[in-house]
Design a protein around this motif. Structure first.
Motif, PDB file in Angstrom:
ATOM      1  N   ARG A  55     -78.108 -40.180 -43.772  1.00 20.88           N
ATOM      2  CA  ARG A  55     -79.442 -39.967 -43.212  1.00 20.88           C
ATOM      3  C   ARG A  55     -79.370 -39.922 -41.684  1.00 20.88           C
ATOM      4  O   ARG A  55     -78.934 -40.876 -41.056  1.00 20.88           O
ATOM      5  CB  ARG A  55     -80.376 -41.105 -43.632  1.00 20.88           C
ATOM      6  CG  ARG A  55     -80.613 -41.213 -45.111  1.00 20.88           C
ATOM      7  CD  ARG A  55     -81.547 -42.372 -45.430  1.00 20.88           C
ATOM      8  NE  ARG A  55     -81.068 -43.650 -44.944  1.00 20.88           N
ATOM      9  CZ  ARG A  55     -80.285 -44.472 -45.633  1.00 20.88           C
ATOM     10  NH1 ARG A  55     -79.895 -44.154 -46.840  1.00 20.88           N
ATOM     11  NH2 ARG A  55     -79.904 -45.613 -45.128  1.00 20.88           N
ATOM     12  N   ALA A  56     -79.818 -38.824 -41.097  1.00 19.73           N
ATOM     13  CA  ALA A  56     -79.857 -38.734 -39.635  1.00 19.73           C
ATOM     14  C   ALA A  56     -80.944 -39.637 -39.073  1.00 19.73           C
ATOM     15  O   ALA A  56     -80.901 -40.023 -37.915  1.00 19.73           O
ATOM     16  CB  ALA A  56     -80.078 -37.289 -39.197  1.00 19.73           C
ATOM     17  N   SER A  57     -81.922 -40.021 -39.913  1.00 18.81           N
ATOM     18  CA  SER A  57     -83.027 -40.852 -39.450  1.00 18.81           C
ATOM     19  C   SER A  57     -82.803 -42.339 -39.754  1.00 18.81           C
ATOM     20  O   SER A  57     -83.732 -43.125 -39.628  1.00 18.81           O
ATOM     21  CB  SER A  57     -84.327 -40.377 -40.097  1.00 18.81           C
ATOM     22  OG  SER A  57     -84.221 -40.483 -41.513  1.00 18.81           O
ATOM     23  N   CYS A  58     -81.593 -42.725 -40.146  1.00 15.17           N
ATOM     24  CA  CYS A  58     -81.303 -44.123 -40.474  1.00 15.17           C
ATOM     25  C   CYS A  58     -81.533 -44.996 -39.241  1.00 15.17           C
ATOM     26  O   CYS A  58     -81.148 -44.636 -38.130  1.00 15.17           O
ATOM     27  CB  CYS A  58     -79.858 -44.256 -40.942  1.00 15.17           C
ATOM     28  SG  CYS A  58     -79.416 -45.937 -41.446  1.00 15.17           S
ATOM     29  N   PRO A  66     -76.353 -44.559 -32.714  1.00 13.61           N
ATOM     30  CA  PRO A  66     -77.512 -44.257 -33.575  1.00 13.61           C
ATOM     31  C   PRO A  66     -77.125 -43.158 -34.567  1.00 13.61           C
ATOM     32  O   PRO A  66     -76.306 -42.292 -34.262  1.00 13.61           O
ATOM     33  CB  PRO A  66     -78.569 -43.767 -32.594  1.00 13.61           C
ATOM     34  CG  PRO A  66     -78.179 -44.363 -31.280  1.00 13.61           C
ATOM     35  CD  PRO A  66     -76.674 -44.439 -31.298  1.00 13.61           C
ATOM     36  N   ALA A  67     -77.686 -43.209 -35.746  1.00 15.77           N
ATOM     37  CA  ALA A  67     -77.319 -42.279 -36.813  1.00 15.77           C
ATOM     38  C   ALA A  67     -77.473 -40.832 -36.388  1.00 15.77           C
ATOM     39  O   ALA A  67     -76.648 -39.984 -36.732  1.00 15.77           O
ATOM     40  CB  ALA A  67     -78.155 -42.556 -38.060  1.00 15.77           C
ATOM     41  N   SER A  68     -78.512 -40.506 -35.611  1.00 13.00           N
ATOM     42  CA  SER A  68     -78.726 -39.114 -35.205  1.00 13.00           C
ATOM     43  C   SER A  68     -77.583 -38.625 -34.320  1.00 13.00           C
ATOM     44  O   SER A  68     -77.139 -37.484 -34.441  1.00 13.00           O
ATOM     45  CB  SER A  68     -80.052 -38.964 -34.475  1.00 13.00           C
ATOM     46  OG  SER A  68     -80.085 -39.834 -33.356  1.00 13.00           O
ATOM     47  N   GLU A  69     -77.063 -39.497 -33.442  1.00 13.76           N
ATOM     48  CA  GLU A  69     -75.942 -39.104 -32.571  1.00 13.76           C
ATOM     49  C   GLU A  69     -74.661 -38.981 -33.377  1.00 13.76           C
ATOM     50  O   GLU A  69     -73.884 -38.059 -33.187  1.00 13.76           O
ATOM     51  CB  GLU A  69     -75.732 -40.139 -31.466  1.00 13.76           C
ATOM     52  CG  GLU A  69     -76.774 -40.111 -30.390  1.00 13.76           C
ATOM     53  CD  GLU A  69     -76.516 -41.171 -29.326  1.00 13.76           C
ATOM     54  OE1 GLU A  69     -75.341 -41.547 -29.123  1.00 13.76           O
ATOM     55  OE2 GLU A  69     -77.487 -41.619 -28.712  1.00 13.76           O
TER      56      GLU A  69
END
Length: 131
Positions: A55-58, A66-69
């Motif tokens: 999940r990129a939004s985790c 951060p998950a998105s990075e």
């Protein structure tokens, strides 16, 4: 018909949302390398450590980021492909003299479909499958 939520909102009473307790296997895993932080800040994602969080939004960290990075770094490194393992190629095979070509493929050494040696490779130390 007014809904229960509509009646509760008009009454001025605070709405209470029932929260389910977090399952033990969903709890974030504590990082042994990072100093303890405030709850919910800087915690490593347990699913990510087990290879199960994509999940990129985790809200938890993935490898210290951060998950998105972390997701964008992986996508840039592998051209956007999923992080799946690459299958290993079978080693080279040189057919010996007298290889039974009715049982084995002479180019790969693999047992032919419909024969008792299907699923094996010539010269492999593993026994043929039991049918």
């Amino acid at each position: 018909g007014d809904s229960i939520v509509g009646l509760a909102l008009r009454s001025g009473a605070p709405l209470r949302v029932a929260r389910r307790p977090m399952k033990p296997w969903m709890q974030p895993m504590a990082s042994s390398t990072a100093p303890p932080a405030a709850p919910g800040i800087g915690e490593e994602c347990g699913d990510f450590k087990r290879g199960a969080c994509f999940r990129a939004s985790c809200k938890f960290l993935h490898g210290g980021k951060p998950a998105s990075e972390a997701a964008s770094a992986v996508a840039n490194a592998n051209g956007g492909a999923a992080g799946l393992p690459t299958p290993r190629a079978a080693g080279s095979f040189v057919a010996p003299d007298g290889l039974d070509v009715k049982l084995f493929d002479p180019t790969t050494g693999f047992g032919l479909f419909g024969t008792p040696v299907w699923g094996t490779r010539y010269g492999s130390p593993q026994p043929p499958p039991k049918n």
